[in-house]
Design a protein around this motif. Sequence first.
Motif, PDB file in Angstrom:
ATOM      1  N   THR A 265       0.842  -1.206   0.000  1.00 17.48           N
ATOM      2  CA  THR A 265       0.000   0.000   0.000  1.00 17.48           C
ATOM      3  C   THR A 265       0.874   1.252   0.000  1.00 17.48           C
ATOM      4  O   THR A 265       1.750   1.380   0.854  1.00 17.48           O
ATOM      5  CB  THR A 265      -0.920  -0.013   1.236  1.00 17.48           C
ATOM      6  OG1 THR A 265      -1.946  -0.985   1.012  1.00 17.48           O
ATOM      7  CG2 THR A 265      -1.579   1.338   1.472  1.00 17.48           C
ATOM      8  N   PRO A 266       0.657   2.162  -0.941  1.00 12.13           N
ATOM      9  CA  PRO A 266       1.502   3.358  -0.994  1.00 12.13           C
ATOM     10  C   PRO A 266       1.240   4.309   0.165  1.00 12.13           C
ATOM     11  O   PRO A 266       0.161   4.328   0.750  1.00 12.13           O
ATOM     12  CB  PRO A 266       1.144   4.004  -2.331  1.00 12.13           C
ATOM     13  CG  PRO A 266      -0.139   3.424  -2.756  1.00 12.13           C
ATOM     14  CD  PRO A 266      -0.287   2.091  -2.067  1.00 12.13           C
ATOM     15  N   VAL A 267       2.251   5.118   0.475  1.00 13.22           N
ATOM     16  CA  VAL A 267       2.200   6.004   1.639  1.00 13.22           C
ATOM     17  C   VAL A 267       1.113   7.072   1.492  1.00 13.22           C
ATOM     18  O   VAL A 267       0.592   7.573   2.489  1.00 13.22           O
ATOM     19  CB  VAL A 267       3.608   6.596   1.904  1.00 13.22           C
ATOM     20  CG1 VAL A 267       4.015   7.563   0.803  1.00 13.22           C
ATOM     21  CG2 VAL A 267       3.699   7.250   3.267  1.00 13.22           C
ATOM     22  N   THR A 298       5.531  -5.257   7.946  1.00 12.33           N
ATOM     23  CA  THR A 298       4.797  -5.583   6.722  1.00 12.33           C
ATOM     24  C   THR A 298       4.521  -7.083   6.629  1.00 12.33           C
ATOM     25  O   THR A 298       4.976  -7.880   7.445  1.00 12.33           O
ATOM     26  CB  THR A 298       5.604  -5.144   5.489  1.00 12.33           C
ATOM     27  OG1 THR A 298       6.840  -5.854   5.479  1.00 12.33           O
ATOM     28  CG2 THR A 298       5.884  -3.650   5.519  1.00 12.33           C
ATOM     29  N   SER A 299       3.790  -7.425   5.620  1.00  7.84           N
ATOM     30  CA  SER A 299       3.483  -8.813   5.316  1.00  7.84           C
ATOM     31  C   SER A 299       3.809  -9.014   3.842  1.00  7.84           C
ATOM     32  O   SER A 299       2.904  -9.098   3.011  1.00  7.84           O
ATOM     33  CB  SER A 299       2.013  -9.058   5.622  1.00  7.84           C
ATOM     34  OG  SER A 299       1.695 -10.404   5.416  1.00  7.84           O
ATOM     35  N   LEU A 300       5.115  -9.002   3.538  1.00  3.06           N
ATOM     36  CA  LEU A 300       5.599  -9.076   2.156  1.00  3.06           C
ATOM     37  C   LEU A 300       4.933  -7.990   1.319  1.00  3.06           C
ATOM     38  O   LEU A 300       5.044  -6.823   1.656  1.00  3.06           O
ATOM     39  CB  LEU A 300       5.365 -10.490   1.587  1.00  3.06           C
ATOM     40  CG  LEU A 300       6.185 -11.611   2.270  1.00  3.06           C
ATOM     41  CD1 LEU A 300       5.664 -12.983   1.892  1.00  3.06           C
ATOM     42  CD2 LEU A 300       7.670 -11.501   1.904  1.00  3.06           C
ATOM     43  N   ASP A 301       4.202  -8.379   0.278  1.00  2.00           N
ATOM     44  CA  ASP A 301       3.613  -7.404  -0.649  1.00  2.00           C
ATOM     45  C   ASP A 301       2.114  -7.201  -0.409  1.00  2.00           C
ATOM     46  O   ASP A 301       1.411  -6.702  -1.298  1.00  2.00           O
ATOM     47  CB  ASP A 301       3.854  -7.864  -2.096  1.00  2.00           C
ATOM     48  CG  ASP A 301       3.393  -9.307  -2.324  1.00  2.00           C
ATOM     49  OD1 ASP A 301       2.954  -9.966  -1.346  1.00  2.00           O
ATOM     50  OD2 ASP A 301       3.467  -9.788  -3.460  1.00  2.00           O
ATOM     51  N   MET A 302       1.626  -7.571   0.766  1.00  2.44           N
ATOM     52  CA  MET A 302       0.188  -7.436   1.026  1.00  2.44           C
ATOM     53  C   MET A 302      -0.249  -5.962   0.986  1.00  2.44           C
ATOM     54  O   MET A 302       0.390  -5.112   1.602  1.00  2.44           O
ATOM     55  CB  MET A 302      -0.153  -8.021   2.410  1.00  2.44           C
ATOM     56  CG  MET A 302      -1.660  -8.076   2.690  1.00  2.44           C
ATOM     57  SD  MET A 302      -2.029  -8.551   4.419  1.00  2.44           S
ATOM     58  CE  MET A 302      -1.568 -10.275   4.413  1.00  2.44           C
ATOM     59  N   ALA A 303      -1.326  -5.668   0.279  1.00  2.00           N
ATOM     60  CA  ALA A 303      -1.934  -4.343   0.390  1.00  2.00           C
ATOM     61  C   ALA A 303      -2.794  -4.343   1.643  1.00  2.00           C
ATOM     62  O   ALA A 303      -3.565  -5.282   1.883  1.00  2.00           O
ATOM     63  CB  ALA A 303      -2.787  -4.023  -0.842  1.00  2.00           C
TER      64      ALA A 303
ATOM     65  N   GLY B 263       6.175   1.692  -5.298  1.00  7.47           N
ATOM     66  CA  GLY B 263       4.950   1.835  -4.504  1.00  7.47           C
ATOM     67  C   GLY B 263       4.395   0.517  -3.994  1.00  7.47           C
ATOM     68  O   GLY B 263       3.920   0.431  -2.875  1.00  7.47           O
ATOM     69  N   GLY B 264       4.460  -0.530  -4.815  1.00  7.36           N
ATOM     70  CA  GLY B 264       3.880  -1.810  -4.415  1.00  7.36           C
ATOM     71  C   GLY B 264       4.917  -2.876  -4.099  1.00  7.36           C
ATOM     72  O   GLY B 264       4.559  -4.015  -3.804  1.00  7.36           O
ATOM     73  N   THR B 265       6.189  -2.505  -4.160  1.00  4.12           N
ATOM     74  CA  THR B 265       7.270  -3.478  -3.930  1.00  4.12           C
ATOM     75  C   THR B 265       7.833  -3.312  -2.530  1.00  4.12           C
ATOM     76  O   THR B 265       8.221  -2.210  -2.158  1.00  4.12           O
ATOM     77  CB  THR B 265       8.379  -3.289  -4.991  1.00  4.12           C
ATOM     78  OG1 THR B 265       7.890  -3.779  -6.239  1.00  4.12           O
ATOM     79  CG2 THR B 265       9.647  -4.042  -4.622  1.00  4.12           C
ATOM     80  N   PRO B 266       7.879  -4.388  -1.738  1.00  2.00           N
ATOM     81  CA  PRO B 266       8.383  -4.260  -0.370  1.00  2.00           C
ATOM     82  C   PRO B 266       9.890  -3.986  -0.320  1.00  2.00           C
ATOM     83  O   PRO B 266      10.622  -4.334  -1.244  1.00  2.00           O
ATOM     84  CB  PRO B 266       8.046  -5.607   0.281  1.00  2.00           C
ATOM     85  CG  PRO B 266       7.787  -6.555  -0.826  1.00  2.00           C
ATOM     86  CD  PRO B 266       7.397  -5.757  -2.031  1.00  2.00           C
ATOM     87  N   VAL B 267      10.320  -3.386   0.768  1.00  2.00           N
ATOM     88  CA  VAL B 267      11.707  -2.947   0.908  1.00  2.00           C
ATOM     89  C   VAL B 267      12.670  -4.130   0.935  1.00  2.00           C
ATOM     90  O   VAL B 267      13.842  -3.992   0.569  1.00  2.00           O
ATOM     91  CB  VAL B 267      11.844  -2.035   2.151  1.00  2.00           C
ATOM     92  CG1 VAL B 267      11.646  -2.800   3.442  1.00  2.00           C
ATOM     93  CG2 VAL B 267      13.160  -1.285   2.166  1.00  2.00           C
TER      94      VAL B 267
END
Lengths: 331, 331
Positions: A265-267, A298-303, B263-267
């Motif tokens: 999810t973007p900032v 975070t939870s990987l790439d979860m939105a 935006g959608g890619t985790p760090v």
Amino acid sequence: MKKFVNDPKNFVPEMLEGLALAHPDTLRYVPAYNLIMRADAPRTDKVSIVQGSGSGHEPAHVMVVGRGLLDAACPGDVFAAPPMDYVYETTKLLATPKGVLLLVNNYTGDRMAFDMGKEMADADGLRTEILTVNDDVAVTDSLYTVGRRGVAGNFFVIKAVGAAAEQGAELDDLIRIGRKVNDVTRTMGVGLTACTPPAKGSPLFELGADEIEFGVGIHGEPGRERRRLTDADAIVDALLDAVVPDLPYKSGDRVALMINGLGGTPVSELYLLYRHAHQRLAERGIRVGRSYVNEYCTSLDMAGASLTLVRLDDEIETLLAAPADAPVNPF
Amino acid sequence: MKKFVNDPKNFVPEMLEGLALAHPDTLRYVPAYNLIMRADAPRTDKVSIVQGSGSGHEPAHVMVVGRGLLDAACPGDVFAAPPMDYVYETTKLLATPKGVLLLVNNYTGDRMAFDMGKEMADADGLRTEILTVNDDVAVTDSLYTVGRRGVAGNFFVIKAVGAAAEQGAELDDLIRIGRKVNDVTRTMGVGLTACTPPAKGSPLFELGADEIEFGVGIHGEPGRERRRLTDADAIVDALLDAVVPDLPYKSGDRVALMINGLGGTPVSELYLLYRHAHQRLAERGIRVGRSYVNEYCTSLDMAGASLTLVRLDDEIETLLAAPADAPVNPF
């Protein structure tokens, strides 16, 4: 699977190697134990603070190692607890005369690894304590947990004990501070999409096009219920309705408010959630004294996102405001 | 569309309101002009630095307002240039005896708005200059651009002129510094998924399950070509093969290396990309002196990343290392 990944089994070590290469002055990577530690650790004049957890929650916890925060993080593979011997070896490496504080989010696997690792370190005569974090109000027990889960509110415990340790606090005082912060911290999250673990290569669970998982866990564990996707303000209202009465937070309280992104999810959206939460708290007479809007756990790439409240007093607020440096977030 | 959003037409103002609520001591929101400015701006002892752009690229640019960075950001709606009268009003509000430096990424709509806004401000007798950023090597002209696009490398221009302005530099020296940084900065990006603008409600373009857009623009504009998804290291190699020869960066150079998430890619994945880029640069005799791994310039919720190199000299390195504060990123 659309990810930046090579062989999935190297996902964690390659990330850690990158982290250490990017921050050579402040961080050190010890591949033998999957360990990220401060370059200046262990420091004999302070208690070492260590946290471990599964990977996939970055910046938690390998990117929260730094001045005024963790002295080391000892991650497992994605969504897997670190092996107990890694916990043991990490504890030995970080040992100081003042002791080692081991922080653990409340998941059964992590607790077992840390209990065993601590037992092995204690047998060596090291001075250690464990502090468990369990801020998630969503469910009582869950897929990987007996009792409440530890999620993004964990950061307030890290920040407070990290600041106190930097100022020379003793191990028993750090336990007192950590428990105190955990006791006034509550979190609830919502998932809009499923995450995809690199080794699995496909989404961990199914969510319909207009469904959200309300109270989702940071490994995609089920929360309270599946709901229909609504507008952002209604989601914030629902999160507050779960979090506020739980402590409860009351009129006259001042709080820290965190809106934590779950990875995809973007900032921009996080600040939109923050706006409504801040306004609704003001209507309830609850004043936001400190704000945190970013990805913390975070939870990987979860939105998705989670909302955390911490009831502040002078001691907690001073510790949260102390200087701290980490690779990714301002603290 | 699975996003945190209320009425899409309020997406930008609600985000800005949240931003100002979260940072009341440092930021001020002026709804009439969609404007985020430092609470202490304008300061008569320095040149004001202002950037505008479409929204949807956060933290660019509204979350890069702060000490040693921008004095104000004047965003348009999502992926739309700010209206020229907002640029004009922003310039008037930020005017100081030392002048206003207007930074613009090279997109036709933004340049028109800033050229007109500057003209109106100049007619009022204000002292203004425009500096254009165009670091993207992917394409020469594109959907919204004559000439190269300005993307994440923009941040190095902001940081350098922001630091110099804080130290009292005059407008003509800031132009010199900004051009110098832009001239040694090159970026290329890759998109794994399309982004979804809130007002559209569906992905902006189509990408197959194993396709990536190589050289993607930050509004989802086409890049050089569609490619098959490969492993992360091969993607980094391809990005370096496009970026390194373009300046060119040569053996003996020291550089800043940025891996920017879209935006959608985790760090976690960004650090994995960083690792290989750092190693490959070392093999070419190029030393990484400063590292930036985070989201700096996004494309809403697009999964993807860009790689930026800046050739450092002592002046640039000192400016990049100067103190700076922004809401989201450590700088």
